[in-house]
Structure formats: C-alpha cells, structure tokens
Design an enzyme around this catalytic site. Structure first.
Site, short mmCIF file in Angstrom:
data_model
loop_
_atom_site.label_atom_id
_atom_site.label_comp_id
_atom_site.label_asym_id
_atom_site.label_seq_id
_atom_site.Cartn_x
_atom_site.Cartn_y
_atom_site.Cartn_z
N LYS A 124 5.36 -1.48 4.49
CA LYS A 124 4.47 -1.88 3.40
C LYS A 124 5.10 -2.99 2.56
O LYS A 124 4.40 -3.87 2.05
CB LYS A 124 4.13 -0.67 2.53
CG LYS A 124 3.31 0.40 3.23
CD LYS A 124 1.87 -0.03 3.45
CE LYS A 124 1.56 -0.51 4.82
NZ LYS A 124 0.13 -0.90 5.00
N TYR A 126 7.82 3.81 6.74
CA TYR A 126 6.51 3.42 6.21
C TYR A 126 6.66 2.47 5.03
O TYR A 126 6.00 1.43 4.96
CB TYR A 126 5.73 4.67 5.79
CG TYR A 126 4.39 4.37 5.14
CD1 TYR A 126 3.33 3.90 5.91
CD2 TYR A 126 4.19 4.57 3.78
CE1 TYR A 126 2.10 3.62 5.32
CE2 TYR A 126 2.97 4.31 3.19
CZ TYR A 126 1.93 3.83 3.96
OH TYR A 126 0.72 3.55 3.38
#
Length: 305
Positions: free
Chosen positions: A176, A172
């Site tokens: 990002k 994740y």
C-alpha cells in the site's frame, strides 16, 4: 460532502466485480461513463456487468479479463483496450488482496505485492498512450492507511519474497505504501500533461478483503470479523473518495495531483516514507527492470515518455 458528476467518459475499474470496486463502476455507469470491469474471474466479472446493467438501466459496461497475478495477463488486458482505439479518461486501480499467506505468482513474485502494486504499475504504464491522448484524464491508485505499518526502510526490495522477513500485515502495508510512491513518481513523469494522478485511503470498509485473514489464520476469526464489521463503512460509502478523485471537476480546477486523499475527498498526509521522492524513483526503476526481465526490454517501448 462528495458530489458525483456526470462523466460521459471511458473508465476502467480493476477489481470491480465486488466491494468498493463494484460500487465505483456502478456509479460511473450511472453517471454516463462507459466502464470496463477488469477482473480475474470471468464468471464474477460478467455477473457484475449484468447486475450493473440491471441496477442502472444502462448498457455501457463491459467485462475485461485481468489477472494481476500474471504479468502476461496484464499485458494482454492492456493490449485489448489499446486495440479498441478508445480514449481512456479514468483508470481506477482498485483491486487488491490483503493478509494472505505468502505465495508466489507464476512470475515468481510475492502475491500481495504483485496484485496490489506491480500488476497495476504495468497495466497503467501500458495504457498511458491512450490515457495521455484524452483531453483530461484521472488515474486513481487505491492505497490504505495501513501503509503506516510498512517497514522502517519503506520497501524492502531484496526481501520481497522472503517468507520470514515480514508478517502478512507488513507485506500488505508495504504494498500500500508502494501505491502512494508510484503515484508520486508517475505524477512527476506526467508533468505538463492533462493527466491527474492521485492515491487514497478509502476508509475501513466491510468488504471481502477479510478472506485473506481467514485463509491465513483460520475460520475462528469469522465471529470476530462479523462483530467488527458492524462498525465498518459500507462499500457505498467506501467508494466515495475514489469516485471524487475520478470525477470531481475540483481535481482539475485546483490542480490536485500527486496527492493522498482520505474520506471523504479530503487531502491527507501519508507517512514520511510516502513522501520520499528518492524512494519513489527507486521503486519505479526496480520494478521497471524486473518487468523487463520477465517480459522483455521492449515491453515499455510505447507506454510512456
């Protein structure tokens, strides 16, 4: 203090059927923008459209089918918009998934990276002709402070689909960081245009993003999540920074582009990897080539210069 301004513009918000995406779409409609809610689920997307119409007493909102796990779906969604011959003044790349077990999309790409970065990368580039044709436009890429936990190399290109290379949270975080790097390179390529591209951390928000954690580690997390949620930002507050980036005249007046914003509408600083222009260029080239392999070399023939 973030002030919301009248828009009178056309906007697309991805993942706008829920959370901060829904709030962003609703407030843009409230400020007289014509908004497309880009969502994978037709039922949820159309329900959000009806709810926004009810809450705003305005009809300038539509559903747009967009599945960021499918490159073909992204292509079709962009073609649908381009066929309307509309100007596009605001694109908020808001949709995201997080902390999910590793799965591959139909294109053979790790799902968190596909949804959070690659799908938005393709969608944005395909829409650039109509974005650039607008007198002034904003592209807003919703990142996260979680980018600080990306691997030391920044993006581990060759290990993207390796289930043993990174934890779910690191995957994740990497995606990002990619949002921030995409913003840097896109801003460079849009130099000399009236397109303002920025990324942001919206805050730590009470949203449905926790579904990924539950799917990954189990329902025993639910009581903990319920307690932690008491201290998180509401979606209404969480949407403020991206609304600022999308609508504030200060973005153009102060020439705020290629920046990383934090709540509420303040310029922040990403980690060193998030300012690495060479890494940003490598990211762009790597996934441009990957998409060409999947969809054909002519996929970007009309999307950007």
């Amino acid at each position: 203090m973030v002030v919301l301004y009248e828009c009178f513009k056309v906007a697309i918000v991805t993942g706008a059927n829920t959370g901060i995406g829904f709030v962003t779409a609703r407030e843009l409609v409230r400020k007289n923008a014509h908004v497309f809610i880009a969502s994978r689920s037709k039922d949820k997307g159309e329900s959000a459209v009806e709810l926004i119409k009810k809450e705003t007493k305005k009809d300038a909102v539509e559903f747009l089918q967009l599945d960021l796990k499918s490159l073909n779906s992204v292509k079709c969604a962009a073609e649908t918009i381009l066929a309307r011959n509309l100007l596009l003044h605001i694109l908020v790349n808001n949709a995201g998934i997080g902390l999910t077990p590793l799965e591959k999309t139909s294109d053979g790409i790790q799902d968190q990276f596909s949804v959070n970065h690659i799908g938005h990368f393709l969608f944005t580039l395909l829409l650039l002709p109509t974005i650039k044709a607008s007198a002034s436009a904003c592209i807003v890429n919703v990142s996260s402070m979680a980018h600080v936990r990306a691997p030391p190399a920044g993006i581990e290109f060759e290990k993207l689909n390796d289930p043993n290379a990174l934890t779910s949270f690191q995957r994740y975080s990497q995606s990002k960081l990619a949002n921030i790097l995409f913003t840097i390179e896109l801003n460079k390529r849009l130099s000399g245009t009236n397109v303002y591209c920025n990324s942001l951390h919206p805050g730590i928000i009470k949203t449905q993003m926790t579904r990924g954690a539950v799917a990954n580690w189990g329902t025993w997390l639910n009581p903990i999540i319920s307690i932690v949620s008491l201290f998180l930002l509401s979606p209404d507050d969480g949407a403020l920074t991206q609304l600022y980036c999308a609508t504030s005249p200060e973005i153009e007046e102060k020439n705020l582009c290629g920046k990383y914003f934090v709540p509420y509408g303040e310029v922040g600083e990403p980690i060193a990897q998030g300012k690495d222009e060479e890494l940003a260029k490598k990211l762009w080239d790597f996934f441009e080539n990957l998409i060409k392999e999947k969809l054909g070399d002519d996929i970007f023939s009309k999307s950007y210069v």
